[in-house]
Design an enzyme around this catalytic site. Structure first.
Site, PDB file in Angstrom:
ATOM      1  CB  CYS A   1     -42.809   4.734 -45.872  1.00 33.46           C
ATOM      2  SG  CYS A   1     -41.403   5.801 -46.169  1.00 33.46           S
TER       3      CYS A   1
ATOM      4  CB  CYS B   1     -39.728   2.850 -44.996  1.00 26.41           C
ATOM      5  SG  CYS B   1     -40.106   4.429 -44.218  1.00 26.41           S
TER       6      CYS B   1
END
Length: 149
Positions: free
Chosen positions: A71, A74
């Site tokens: 991600c 993230c």
């Protein structure tokens, strides 16, 4: 020209959807691909899991970052989260949970999009949940609001 724009839109929407909890779990190939493992922010876990819930065991409030290695937001949040962990060492515990390696725990907290941060008081009660990338100032404001620091 139209094909290029359409292709760009398809690629952009695919990246957006991959960070919304869908099954695309491939790492995005780039030189900034940062490896993450569960609980890497704290060397010694300062919590236990009871009945599918995280309970801090050190008497401190906790921020749990649910994320994944594939991600991009993230990975963008990771250095901010780690710096805050240093800044608040001894006052707040910071823990990273990889959603792919901990699906039951992620489901117990209702994680549908990542990154998702859960603010827990010292007893493990949820104070707030924030979904999506947050910059340092936004996280500091949340820490002040929910923990009074």
């Amino acid at each position: 020209m139209k094909k290029g724009i359409l292709l760009s839109l398809i690629i952009a929407s695919g990246c957006f959807l991959s960070c919304q909890g869908h099954e695309n779990k491939k790492a995005i190939p780039d030189e900034e691909n940062v490896e993450m493992t569960p609980n890497e922010v704290v060397a010694v876990p300062s919590y236990k899991i009871e009945n599918g819930k995280i309970i801090p065991t050190d008497g401190k409030p906790m921020i749990v970052d649910f994320s994944a290695t594939w991600c991009p937001p993230c990975r963008q949040l990771k250095p901010i989260f780690e710096k805050l962990a240093e800044d608040f060492r001894g006052r707040i515990s910071f823990v990273t949970i990889d959603v792919d390696e901990n699906p039951e725990l992620s489901q117990a907290y209702g994680v549908q999009s990542i990154p998702m941060m859960v603010f827990l008081n010292k007893d493990g009660q949820i104070q707030n949940t924030i979904v999506g990338f947050q910059d340092r100032d936004q996280l500091l404001a949340a820490i002040n609001t929910y923990f009074g620091f």
